[in-house]
Enzyme design. Structure first.
Site, PDB file in Angstrom:
ATOM      1  N   SER A 113       8.350  -7.614 -25.562  1.00  0.00           N
ATOM      2  CA  SER A 113       7.325  -7.641 -24.515  1.00  0.00           C
ATOM      3  C   SER A 113       6.436  -6.402 -24.595  1.00  0.00           C
ATOM      4  O   SER A 113       5.224  -6.499 -24.387  1.00  0.00           O
ATOM      5  CB  SER A 113       7.965  -7.752 -23.139  1.00  0.00           C
ATOM      6  OG  SER A 113       8.889  -6.710 -22.959  1.00  0.00           O
ATOM      7  N   SER A 114       7.008  -5.250 -24.928  1.00  0.00           N
ATOM      8  CA  SER A 114       6.164  -4.051 -24.980  1.00  0.00           C
ATOM      9  C   SER A 114       5.184  -4.153 -26.147  1.00  0.00           C
ATOM     10  O   SER A 114       4.021  -3.780 -26.027  1.00  0.00           O
ATOM     11  CB  SER A 114       7.002  -2.773 -25.045  1.00  0.00           C
ATOM     12  OG  SER A 114       7.508  -2.561 -26.335  1.00  0.00           O
ATOM     13  N   ALA A 115       5.638  -4.701 -27.277  1.00  0.00           N
ATOM     14  CA  ALA A 115       4.727  -4.882 -28.413  1.00  0.00           C
ATOM     15  C   ALA A 115       3.651  -5.910 -28.075  1.00  0.00           C
ATOM     16  O   ALA A 115       2.486  -5.754 -28.445  1.00  0.00           O
ATOM     17  CB  ALA A 115       5.500  -5.323 -29.647  1.00  0.00           C
ATOM     18  N   ALA A 116       4.038  -6.966 -27.352  1.00  0.00           N
ATOM     19  CA  ALA A 116       3.067  -7.996 -26.962  1.00  0.00           C
ATOM     20  C   ALA A 116       1.999  -7.394 -26.048  1.00  0.00           C
ATOM     21  O   ALA A 116       0.803  -7.668 -26.200  1.00  0.00           O
ATOM     22  CB  ALA A 116       3.780  -9.155 -26.272  1.00  0.00           C
TER      23      ALA A 116
ATOM     24  N   PRO B  48       9.753 -12.462 -20.291  1.00  0.00           N
ATOM     25  CA  PRO B  48      10.567 -11.520 -19.519  1.00  0.00           C
ATOM     26  C   PRO B  48      10.442 -10.126 -20.123  1.00  0.00           C
ATOM     27  O   PRO B  48      10.495  -9.979 -21.348  1.00  0.00           O
ATOM     28  CB  PRO B  48      11.986 -12.058 -19.672  1.00  0.00           C
ATOM     29  CG  PRO B  48      11.951 -13.046 -20.782  1.00  0.00           C
ATOM     30  CD  PRO B  48      10.540 -13.492 -20.953  1.00  0.00           C
TER      31      PRO B  48
ATOM     32  N   ASP C  68       8.267  -4.919 -34.271  1.00  0.00           N
ATOM     33  CA  ASP C  68       7.801  -5.702 -33.120  1.00  0.00           C
ATOM     34  C   ASP C  68       6.291  -5.905 -33.136  1.00  0.00           C
ATOM     35  O   ASP C  68       5.806  -7.039 -33.095  1.00  0.00           O
ATOM     36  CB  ASP C  68       8.156  -4.999 -31.802  1.00  0.00           C
ATOM     37  CG  ASP C  68       9.626  -5.093 -31.465  1.00  0.00           C
ATOM     38  OD1 ASP C  68      10.430  -5.335 -32.392  1.00  0.00           O
ATOM     39  OD2 ASP C  68       9.966  -4.917 -30.288  1.00  0.00           O
TER      40      ASP C  68
ATOM     41  N   ALA D 103      13.676  -7.543 -22.434  1.00  0.00           N
ATOM     42  CA  ALA D 103      14.811  -8.407 -22.751  1.00  0.00           C
ATOM     43  C   ALA D 103      15.081  -8.433 -24.245  1.00  0.00           C
ATOM     44  O   ALA D 103      16.000  -9.087 -24.709  1.00  0.00           O
ATOM     45  CB  ALA D 103      14.556  -9.819 -22.250  1.00  0.00           C
ATOM     46  N   GLY D 104      14.254  -7.738 -25.019  1.00  0.00           N
ATOM     47  CA  GLY D 104      14.435  -7.754 -26.464  1.00  0.00           C
ATOM     48  C   GLY D 104      13.540  -8.773 -27.136  1.00  0.00           C
ATOM     49  O   GLY D 104      13.783  -9.180 -28.260  1.00  0.00           O
ATOM     50  N   LEU D 105      12.514  -9.203 -26.434  1.00  0.00           N
ATOM     51  CA  LEU D 105      11.616 -10.213 -27.002  1.00  0.00           C
ATOM     52  C   LEU D 105      10.266  -9.600 -27.353  1.00  0.00           C
ATOM     53  O   LEU D 105       9.265 -10.303 -27.477  1.00  0.00           O
ATOM     54  CB  LEU D 105      11.447 -11.371 -26.014  1.00  0.00           C
ATOM     55  CG  LEU D 105      12.767 -12.041 -25.665  1.00  0.00           C
ATOM     56  CD1 LEU D 105      12.569 -13.113 -24.613  1.00  0.00           C
ATOM     57  CD2 LEU D 105      13.398 -12.634 -26.910  1.00  0.00           C
TER      58      LEU D 105
HETATM   59  O1  PMV Z   1      14.881  -5.082 -28.218  1.00  0.00           O
HETATM   60  P1  PMV Z   1      13.525  -4.784 -28.745  1.00  0.00           P
HETATM   61  O2  PMV Z   1      12.535  -5.863 -28.620  1.00  0.00           O
HETATM   62  O3  PMV Z   1      13.024  -3.478 -28.207  1.00  0.00           O
HETATM   63  O4  PMV Z   1      13.710  -4.657 -30.353  1.00  0.00           O
HETATM   64  C1  PMV Z   1      14.041  -3.475 -30.960  1.00  0.00           C
HETATM   65  C2  PMV Z   1      14.409  -3.666 -32.411  1.00  0.00           C
HETATM   66  C3  PMV Z   1      15.198  -2.495 -32.964  1.00  0.00           C
HETATM   67  O5  PMV Z   1      15.418  -2.773 -34.342  1.00  0.00           O
HETATM   68  C4  PMV Z   1      16.538  -2.368 -32.256  1.00  0.00           C
HETATM   69  C5  PMV Z   1      14.448  -1.178 -32.801  1.00  0.00           C
HETATM   70  C6  PMV Z   1      13.254  -1.011 -33.708  1.00  0.00           C
HETATM   71  O6  PMV Z   1      12.476  -0.063 -33.470  1.00  0.00           O
HETATM   72  O7  PMV Z   1      13.107  -1.783 -34.670  1.00  0.00           O
END
Ligand code: PMV
Length: 307
Positions: free
Chosen positions: A93-96, A86, A137, A89-91
């Site tokens: 995905s943009s880094a992947a 997804p 990430d 969502a904080g997983l």
């Molecule tokens: O929610 P994500 O996957 O974008 O994770 C960000 C992690 C943070 O610590 C909140 C930001 C960062 O640059 O490390």
């Protein structure tokens, strides 16, 4: 020549999101789910994106891709993406996406896509998405190992991850709890609060960093209960920082109720997003949540794998 295919893993932060931005360590591992890229020879370097993406997402992604492509001499490859994660969502995905594209561009340019090279190129793309990301990430995604990550002090350079070995399988359930705001916004709002009350916030960031280091030691000692406890305490601190929400809290308590050794939000948090629970046996929890209509999956982050 045959089509090229590459992969970028999603990530889950077990301990230390947000405080990692301020120079403290974070513990993060790769998901088996991620983003696939496919490349075919073409006249010029280009990216095609799934129609499900918004116009803004596409513009940003294309900009990031072209920035990375330029750095490797714009190899003539047409790249398409297949995200199994997804998005937003904080997983990770943009880094992947960044890692899958970086590996593809390196391969197409006839270069070896080592974790270091792919990580460096993905970092260029990540800055387009996040502004000033900590780098946790894409480093986790590029190395595909459980890492204790620390941002490089006082510079915009990428940080360093130390591999954390686990003698036991480290298995998690990831569950989604509603929509959330972009990471940039959540990180920016926290930055304003910490600028106003720096000592109060620095104290909590330092505590979170300690939990990440303690959690890494617990993993190495096979002490999953110790790791779970650190996750629960970290969740309390994230809530104290204003990064949790009713939807996230409800999911955290659900996972604990289903037997999680520890559960917390993962990634930027805010209004909603992903929650991670540490489980000895994730399958029954996934079955139960799925029956209740919760979007969730399990993944092993580290440790010996059943063959
Ligand atoms: O929610 P994500 O996957 O974008 O994770 C960000 C992690 C943070 O610590 C909140 C930001 C960062 O640059 O490390």
């Amino acid at each position: 020549s045959p089509p090229l295919s590459t992969f970028g893993a999603g990530k889950v932060i077990l301990l230390g999101e947000h405080s990692v931005v301020y120079g403290h360590p974070a513990l993060a591992g790769p998901l088996s789910q991620g983003v696939k890229a496919r490349g075919v020879p073409a006249r010029k370097c280009q990216l095609t994106l799934p129609a499900t993406m918004s116009r803004a997402q596409r513009a940003q992604l294309t900009g990031a891709f072209l920035r990375a492509a330029k750095l490797v001499g714009e190899p003539p490859v047409k790249v398409s993406l297949d995200p199994e994660l997804p998005l937003s969502a904080g997983l990770g995905s943009s880094a992947a996406v960044s890692v899958a594209c970086a590996r593809m561009l390196l391969c197409a340019a006839g270069r070896e896509p080592t974790p270091k090279e792919a990580g460096r190129l993905a970092w260029e793309m990540e800055q387009e998405f996040h502004g000033t990301p900590s780098g946790v990430d894409h480093t986790t995604s590029a190395h595909e190992q459980l890492l204790l990550y620390r941002r490089a002090p006082g510079s915009s350079d990428v940080g360093r991850g130390k591999v954390v070995d686990s003698p036991r399988p480290l298995r998690v359930v990831v569950a989604l709890a509603g929509e959330r705001s972009p990471t940039k916004k959540t990180v920016g709002a926290l930055r304003e609060r910490q600028a106003r009350w720096p000592e109060r916030y620095q104290r909590l960031f330092a505590q979170m960093g300690k939990l990440a280091s303690e959690g890494a030691r617990a993993v190495e000692a096979g002490d999953l209960e110790g790791l779970g406890d650190a996750m629960n305490v970290n969740q309390g601190l994230l809530a104290a920082l204003g990064l949790s929400s009713p939807a996230l809290e409800e999911m955290v308590y659900r996972l604990r109720g289903l037997g999680a050794l520890g559960a917390k939000l993962t990634g930027a948090g805010g209004d909603g997003g992903a929650v991670v629970g540490l489980f000895l046996e994730p399958e029954p929890a996934v079955d139960q949540l799925t029956r209740l209509g919760v979007r969730c999956f399990s993944s092993q982050l580290a440790g010996p794998r059943a063959t």
